[in-house]
Design an enzyme around this catalytic site. Structure first.
Site, PDB file in Angstrom:
ATOM      1  N   ASP A  36      75.107  48.107  21.840  1.00 22.20           N
ATOM      2  CA  ASP A  36      76.221  48.962  21.449  1.00 22.20           C
ATOM      3  C   ASP A  36      77.560  48.330  21.804  1.00 22.20           C
ATOM      4  OD1 ASP A  36      75.242  51.261  20.095  1.00 22.20           O
ATOM      5  OD2 ASP A  36      74.203  51.786  21.937  1.00 22.20           O
ATOM      6  N   HIS A  38      66.625  50.629  15.840  1.00 20.96           N
ATOM      7  CA  HIS A  38      65.646  51.082  16.806  1.00 20.96           C
ATOM      8  C   HIS A  38      64.229  50.649  16.401  1.00 20.96           C
ATOM      9  CE1 HIS A  38      65.074  53.187  20.404  1.00 20.96           C
ATOM     10  NE2 HIS A  38      64.137  53.949  19.896  1.00 20.96           N
ATOM     11  N   GLU A  50      78.446  50.374  27.566  1.00 23.02           N
ATOM     12  CA  GLU A  50      78.148  49.966  26.185  1.00 23.02           C
ATOM     13  C   GLU A  50      79.268  50.354  25.221  1.00 23.02           C
ATOM     14  OE1 GLU A  50      74.350  51.638  25.091  1.00 23.02           O
ATOM     15  OE2 GLU A  50      74.742  53.487  26.162  1.00 23.02           O
TER      16      GLU A  50
HETATM   17  C1  PEP Z   1      72.292  48.886  24.228  1.00 22.47           C
HETATM   18  O1  PEP Z   1      73.091  49.535  23.548  1.00 22.47           O
HETATM   19  O2  PEP Z   1      72.416  47.676  24.484  1.00 22.47           O
HETATM   20  C2  PEP Z   1      71.093  49.554  24.786  1.00 22.47           C
HETATM   21  C3  PEP Z   1      70.310  48.950  25.638  1.00 22.47           C
HETATM   22  O3  PEP Z   1      70.832  50.810  24.343  1.00 22.47           O
HETATM   23  P1  PEP Z   1      70.136  51.138  22.942  1.00 22.47           P
HETATM   24  O4  PEP Z   1      69.765  49.834  22.282  1.00 22.47           O
HETATM   25  O5  PEP Z   1      68.967  51.982  23.250  1.00 22.47           O
HETATM   26  O6  PEP Z   1      71.226  51.861  22.232  1.00 22.47           O
HETATM   27 MG    MG Z   2      72.959  51.694  23.503  1.00 17.67          MG
END
Ligand code: PEP
Ligand code: MG
Length: 585
Positions: free
Chosen positions: A463, A196, A439
């Site tokens: 994910d 993140h 995802e």
């Molecule tokens: C993903 O998983 O691609 C997504 C956009 O969600 P995050 O990266 O916030 O988990």
């Molecule tokens: Mg995600």
């Protein structure tokens, strides 16, 4: 002598400057046995350390810029309160008196006691506070150890101003603070492309490299460093030739940006006439400026986790409303897809929301599972999104869906919230579009079923790749296995797009893959026409779209699903990407 290290470029750009080495991994100390006579002095030493830790926290609090998100200061306030708690202000003193041990051992013993209590608690609110307790204990411990070693204590965070931060790991809150403090870039010893913190660095435009193991062993604050967020290279003590080469690369990047800016007003249309929608992923206010700059057509993913981070309680309806209202106003009628809280795993909330400590958090109570486990997390959020929908083009998106039962639970919950709003005579758009993220491989495999019940789908490749290939998205040891071109991943993407077509609902992609210019034409060939990405990537993606012939791409992209070696994939990808009508800078 220059030293070269290699990691993963997680946020583009190249920077050169002085290092700020952040050392806050768990401090080490040796046990000591005290005589009765030494105890009063040890108690005084512990109290002095508490006071010193307090001063350090207050200094950080006072240096928080006025425009920093509220949760950054809430985080510091919580830590200050913890210093006053008798568990830390008195507990270690009682232990050191009883056991005749040094203050460090007494504090460590207290940490273990607190940890035991926290681990036995079921309430996610309380269990999650252990991270903060650890942070505060480490702070006191560092002061104690520095005091014994006669060394100076760790400089407060604002000393990283104008420097390149090198750390074991960083929290998303650190990243925000760094941007406010004008940090030049950062390097972490852990993490990868999809953490993140990396995603945030990209949206804030801070060059960054992750996964450079043990880098801090070789560096001290003040050393000269080059960080190349494009290639993942880090060079310590560069010589003049290296510096000159980097300056040349920086000039080339600037020129490339100038070229891309020429596309600002060009519509994203393929050579065959296919119109493509280019949306932005956002999560903090800072991103709104970028959206405006690159002229995004709306927001395809608003990550709302930041509202929940580092605070004692979930945000209430009015707080959600104020924030979403502001974003909707800034978008001036363009569509805004708000994703409900997707906390857990790499998006830990710090002090407010987290599942019980899990052995495998990515597979645990995260995302929609966490929210459905404690609906008070998203009920005020849903109410606020609905309120904003009365006057803006807003969609709701649920994360991490695995089965249709969850879809039903979400839609029922939304229905309940609508009924409440009706009773309160609050207006909203009753036909608000409700979508789900694909995802988890199960959702992609059963995409037809999901498409039949939802108004739109959005593929979260970060994910989806993690779960399909069984690789932890933030574990640098398995990062080499992260492969968006894996036939299984491409197959799941294609299946989802096709399911959307059959059900006649839109399918977007909002994972990082959608913002990577190398994959844009491949995705066009698989049938994707809606891309959502960090605003900084929009112009480059647009350049890849212009001049693309979808018919030809379709054939080539399907062939990609059949490639059996990386070499064959790369050759085909190069072929897909070379037929450009717009020159590449
Ligand atoms: C993903 O998983 O691609 C997504 C956009 O969600 P995050 O990266 O916030 O988990
Ligand atoms: Mg995600």
């Amino acid at each position: 002598m220059s030293l070269m290290f290699s990691g993963f470029g997680v946020s583009r750009g190249i920077t050169i400057g002085e290092t700020f080495v952040l050392r806050r991994n768990r401090p080490e100390f040796s046990d000591r046995k005290l005589s009765q006579k030494q105890i009063p002095a040890e108690v005084r030493r512990y109290r002095k350390a508490l006071a010193n830790a307090r001063r350090q926290l207050e200094k950080v609090r006072n240096s928080i810029p006025d425009d920093a998100p509220g949760d950054v200061s809430a985080f510091i306030e919580t830590h200050l309160l913890m210093l006053d708690d008798s568990l830390l202000s008195q507990g270690p003193i009682d232990t050191l008196k009883r056991e005749q041990s040094g203050a460090e051992s007494a504090l460590e013993q207290q940490r273990e006691e607190i940890e035991k209590v926290f681990n036995s608690m079921e309430d996610p609110y309380i269990a999650t506070r252990m991270d903060d307790v650890n942070h505060v204990i480490d702070l006191i411990m560092n002061v104690l150890i520095d005091d014994r070693n006669q060394a100076t204590s760790t400089p407060p965070s604002h000393d990283w101003k104008g420097r390149i931060v090198v750390a074991y790991e960083l929290t998303p809150a650190d990243t925000i603070m760094m941007q406010h403090d004008g940090v030049l870039g950062f390097v972490t010893e852990t993490g990868g492309q999809l953490s993140h913190t990396a995603i945030l660095a990209r949206s804030l435009g801070i060059p960054a490299v992750a996964g450079v193991q043990n880098l801090r062993t070789y560096l001290k604050t003040g050393d000269q460093l080059i960080v190349n967020g494009e290639t993942g290279m880090v060079i310590a003590a560069p010589d003049t030739t290296m510096v000159a080469a980097v300056q040349k690369q920086q000039r080339a990047l600037k020129e490339k940006r100038r070229e891309l800016n020429k596309l600002l007003n060009t519509p994203a249309v393929c050579a065959d006439g296919t119109e493509v929608t280019l949306l932005a992923n956002i999560e903090i206010e800072e991103d709104l400026k970028q959206i405006k700059r690159v002229k995004a057509q709306g927001v395809g993913l608003y990550r709302t986790e930041f509202l929940y981070m580092n605070r004692a309680h979930y945000p209430d309806e009015n707080e959600h409303y104020r924030v979403y209202q502001k974003v909707a106003r800034a978008l001036k009628g363009a569509p805004l897809t708000i994703r409900t809280a997707d906390l857990g795993s790499d998006k830990e909330a710090g002090t407010s929301a987290r599942g019980p400590l899990a052995h495998n958090p990515a597979m645990g109570l995260r995302g929609i599972r966490l929210a459905l486990n404690d609906t008070s997390m998203i009920v005020p959020q849903l109410a606020a999104i609905l309120r904003v929908s009365a006057r803006a083009d807003v969609n709701i998106m649920f994360p991490m869906l695995t089965n249709l039962h969850e879809v039903h639970q979400c839609t029922e919950l939304l229905e309940d919230v609508k009924q409440h709003l009706k009773k309160r005579r609050v207006s909203f758009n009753n036909d608000i579009k409700v979508g789900g993220m694909v995802e988890v491989p199960a959702a992609a495999i059963a995409a037809d079923q999901f498409a039949a019940e939802l108004d739109f789908l959005s593929i979260g490749t970060n994910d989806l790749i993690q779960y399909t290939l069984a690789i932890d998205r933030i574990d640098d040891q398995v990062n080499y296995l992260y492969d968006p071109l894996h036939p299984a991943v491409l197959q799941l993407i294609k299946q989802t797009i096709d399911a959307g077509k059959r059900a006649e609902i839109p399918v977007a992609m909002c994972g990082e893959m959608a913002g990577d210019p190398r994959f844009v034409r491949l995705l066009l060939g698989l049938g994707l026409t809606e891309f959502s990405m960090p605003p900084n990537s929009i112009l480059e993606v647009k350049r890849a779209i212009l001049g693309a012939d979808r018919k030809r791409l379709q054939r080539q992209s399907l062939a990609m699903l059949k490639c059996t070696t990386r070499e064959a994939q790369q050759t085909l990808l190069d072929k897909i990407n070379t037929s450009r009508t717009i020159p590449v800078a």
